[in-house]
Design an enzyme around this catalytic site. Structure first.
Site, PDB file in Angstrom:
ATOM      1  N   SER A 227       0.641  -1.196  -0.091  1.00 28.69           N
ATOM      2  CA  SER A 227       0.142  -0.215   0.161  1.00 28.69           C
ATOM      3  C   SER A 227       0.979   1.266   0.093  1.00 28.69           C
ATOM      4  O   SER A 227       1.679   1.687   0.629  1.00 28.69           O
ATOM      5  CB  SER A 227      -0.847   0.107   1.238  1.00 28.69           C
ATOM      6  N   LYS A 275     -13.501  -5.379   3.377  1.00 27.02           N
ATOM      7  CA  LYS A 275     -14.358  -4.288   3.010  1.00 27.02           C
ATOM      8  C   LYS A 275     -16.241  -4.124   3.211  1.00 27.02           C
ATOM      9  O   LYS A 275     -17.002  -3.290   3.975  1.00 27.02           O
ATOM     10  CB  LYS A 275     -14.754  -3.291   1.349  1.00 27.02           C
ATOM     11  N   ASN A 296     -15.090   1.317   2.101  1.00 29.07           N
ATOM     12  CA  ASN A 296     -13.194   1.532   2.626  1.00 29.07           C
ATOM     13  C   ASN A 296     -12.584   2.550   3.478  1.00 29.07           C
ATOM     14  O   ASN A 296     -11.376   2.754   3.537  1.00 29.07           O
ATOM     15  CB  ASN A 296     -13.359   1.448   1.079  1.00 29.07           C
ATOM     16  N   ASP A 311     -14.416   5.001  -3.117  1.00 28.63           N
ATOM     17  CA  ASP A 311     -13.635   4.620  -4.107  1.00 28.63           C
ATOM     18  C   ASP A 311     -15.600   5.147  -5.427  1.00 28.63           C
ATOM     19  O   ASP A 311     -15.151   4.767  -6.155  1.00 28.63           O
ATOM     20  CB  ASP A 311     -14.183   2.741  -4.441  1.00 28.63           C
ATOM     21  N   GLY A 334     -14.355  -9.327 -12.136  1.00 25.99           N
ATOM     22  CA  GLY A 334     -14.753  -9.793 -10.726  1.00 25.99           C
ATOM     23  C   GLY A 334     -15.872  -9.701 -10.664  1.00 25.99           C
ATOM     24  O   GLY A 334     -16.493  -9.510 -10.997  1.00 25.99           O
ATOM     25  N   GLY A 336     -15.721  -9.106  -6.333  1.00 31.44           N
ATOM     26  CA  GLY A 336     -15.152  -8.882  -4.923  1.00 31.44           C
ATOM     27  C   GLY A 336     -16.146  -7.351  -5.009  1.00 31.44           C
ATOM     28  O   GLY A 336     -16.265  -6.906  -5.160  1.00 31.44           O
ATOM     29  N   ARG A 358     -14.861 -15.209 -12.175  1.00 32.31           N
ATOM     30  CA  ARG A 358     -14.811 -16.685 -12.078  1.00 32.31           C
ATOM     31  C   ARG A 358     -16.050 -17.425 -12.170  1.00 32.31           C
ATOM     32  O   ARG A 358     -15.987 -18.571 -12.225  1.00 32.31           O
ATOM     33  CB  ARG A 358     -13.293 -17.079 -11.277  1.00 32.31           C
ATOM     34  N   LYS A 362     -21.317 -16.535  -7.987  1.00 32.09           N
ATOM     35  CA  LYS A 362     -21.069 -15.427  -7.640  1.00 32.09           C
ATOM     36  C   LYS A 362     -21.394 -14.055  -9.067  1.00 32.09           C
ATOM     37  O   LYS A 362     -21.793 -13.062  -7.750  1.00 32.09           O
ATOM     38  CB  LYS A 362     -19.612 -15.144  -7.164  1.00 32.09           C
ATOM     39  N   TYR A 420      -2.947  -1.207  -8.690  1.00 37.63           N
ATOM     40  CA  TYR A 420      -2.169   0.048  -9.160  1.00 37.63           C
ATOM     41  C   TYR A 420      -0.339  -0.322  -8.448  1.00 37.63           C
ATOM     42  O   TYR A 420       0.807   0.389  -9.400  1.00 37.63           O
ATOM     43  CB  TYR A 420      -2.564   0.807  -8.237  1.00 37.63           C
TER      44      TYR A 420
END
Length: 460
Positions: A227, A275, A296, A311, A334, A336, A358, A362, A420
């Site tokens: 981070s 989160k 977040n 975010d 994704g 999540g 994936r 979900k 990032y």
């Protein structure tokens, strides 16, 4: 000895107190080492069984430390395991030298530390040092409680944990009254796991000015070592001359973290994988964050914890800088917390949104919750996409590209990657080569961090 003097010259530029590990000096000459003029020294002679290099007997070790006392070093360090009598022998000789009595545990943070502290008080030593291995972030709280007790009793104590999970106790020694902190003069000189170099301690965390009134902010997540928040937020605290510090909390057990630190923290950044898990531990959650079921940012106000999500506005800001948002088709990779926020942002702007993950179950569940479409990874080429957003961690410090989508990039697309590290992921490199507009994870991080920082500074 020559190497020792060279390192002393280097260290004296950074600090006024230097520990000399004489167990690492093969041609030791105490009188020459302590000849004045010189900086202030702690003389330590650690035995092999204590993690050092000295192979001699206890009496031989005591003789070396007694000679350092005779030549009036400022401190000598002796292990509690040598016995109370050995410590008291040195104390009896120490006219101008302060005796540090130490306890080290390289395996764990045991439950009997307060008894060890109590035993140290019987030795007559001037300074106590307790160092253990942190198995959980909550182990540091034991050290903070020890330091608080010692300060109330006007005892001089250093108490901190080793390992990555123990770094916060190194940084926050000054807040809780620790006497000093150990730091290598360079990264490759560390003498214990989890040590931070002196430049980071001074320049990033400003440990030399932390005190009991310092407000503590930080990042909770797992992992946290990559981070950039510690540099971003601490630089703002420094620039605005605020008595605050931002640290990394490497958390394994979120409920235990809050049990240990709820009273201490003033604000938090929240990253994977907490989160969503954090929601029931907060007193109030802002509407969009509640809808997202992802927080977040946490701010403490009047002893209550409030959750929000920076975010979401950051994603919208980044998108608006690159492209018109009207009548766009968005594909989110994704399922999540980050992907959920990206999909929610797309739906807010009225985009036709498709989720690809994936796990088909979900993907379907998230799409049903948000009221959008979902598709299987192999169907990506069949999904019309104007804006592609990667909310997975694929590409973090690797050359992977999620679902091999690079084979289907078109120059009309805008590609947004939340990863990032590295700033230009393999996905973004491929997107740029295909003529796409790109939004980096670093830009996303900086945008949300500015929004987060505003909340942090306003709470002080």
């Amino acid at each position: 000895m020559n190497e020792a003097f060279q390192k002393i010259k280097q260290a004296v530029k950074e600090t006024e107190l230097i520990e000399i590990r004489v167990d690492g000096i093969s041609d030791l000459d105490i009188s020459k080492l302590l000849q004045k003029p010189r900086p202030k020294f702690i003389i330590t002679n650690r035995r092999i069984e204590e993690g050092g290099k000295f192979s001699g007997s206890l009496n031989e070790n005591l003789k070396i430390l007694a000679e350092a006392v005779k030549h009036q070093t400022e401190y000598v360090d002796i292990e509690l395991s040598w016995g109370t009598n050995a410590v008291q022998q040195l104390v009896a000789q120490s006219a101008k030298t302060k005796i540090i009595v130490s306890y080290h545990n390289f395996d764990e943070t045991p439950s009997n530390l307060f008894n060890i502290y109590k035993k140290m008080k019987t030795t007559g030593a001037h300074v106590f040092k307790i160092v253990t291995m942190a198995k959980d972030i909550s182990d540091n709280k034991t050290m903070f409680d020890l330091l608080t007790l010692a300060r109330s009793e006007k005892r001089k104590l250093l108490a901190f944990c080793m390992g990555e999970r123990g770094q916060i106790s190194r940084i926050l020694q000054g807040k809780f009254g620790g006497q000093f902190m150990y730091a290598p003069i360079s990264v490759d000189e560390e003498t214990a796991p989890g040590q931070l170099n002196i430049q980071d301690l001074k320049n990033t965390f400003r440990v030399h000015i932390l005190n009991s009134r310092t407000k503590v902010f930080g990042l909770i997540g797992n992992p946290v070592s990559q981070s950039k928040g510690i540099y971003f937020h601490n630089s703002i605290f420094a620039r605005k001359n605020l008595n605050a510090v931002y640290v990394n909390f490497l958390v394994d057990n979120l409920p235990l973290f809050f049990k240990s630190y709820r009273d201490m923290i003033c604000g938090l950044s929240v990253t994977m994988p907490f989160k969503q898990e954090i929601l029931p531990m907060l007193d109030e959650v802002e509407t969009d964050a509640n809808e997202l079921r992802a927080v977040n940012t946490v701010i403490k106000k009047r002893k209550k914890l409030y959750g929000t999500n920076t975010d979401l506005p950051a994603i919208l800001q980044c998108l608006k800088k690159r492209t018109s948002l009207r009548n766009k088709r968005v594909t989110v990779l994704g399922t999540g917390g980050t992907a959920r926020t990206m999909a929610y942002a797309a739906i807010l702007i009225g985009a036709k949104t498709t989720i690809i993950g994936r796990n088909e179950n979900k993907s379907r569940t998230l799409a049903n919750e948000l009221g959008c479409e979902w598709a299987k990874p192999k169907s990506f080429s069949e999904v019309h996409t104007d804006i592609l957003m990667n909310g997975t961690s694929v590409g973090m410090n690797s050359t992977e590209i999620p679902f091999n989508v690079h084979n289907h990039l078109r120059h009309t697309m805008t590609v947004f990657d939340a990863v990032y590290s590295p700033p230009m992921t393999s996905l973004l490199v491929a997107a740029k080569a295909a003529g796409c507009k790109i939004i980096t994870g670093l830009e996303f991080f900086q945008t949300q961090a500015k929004l987060q920082s505003k909340l942090f500074t306003e709470s002080l």
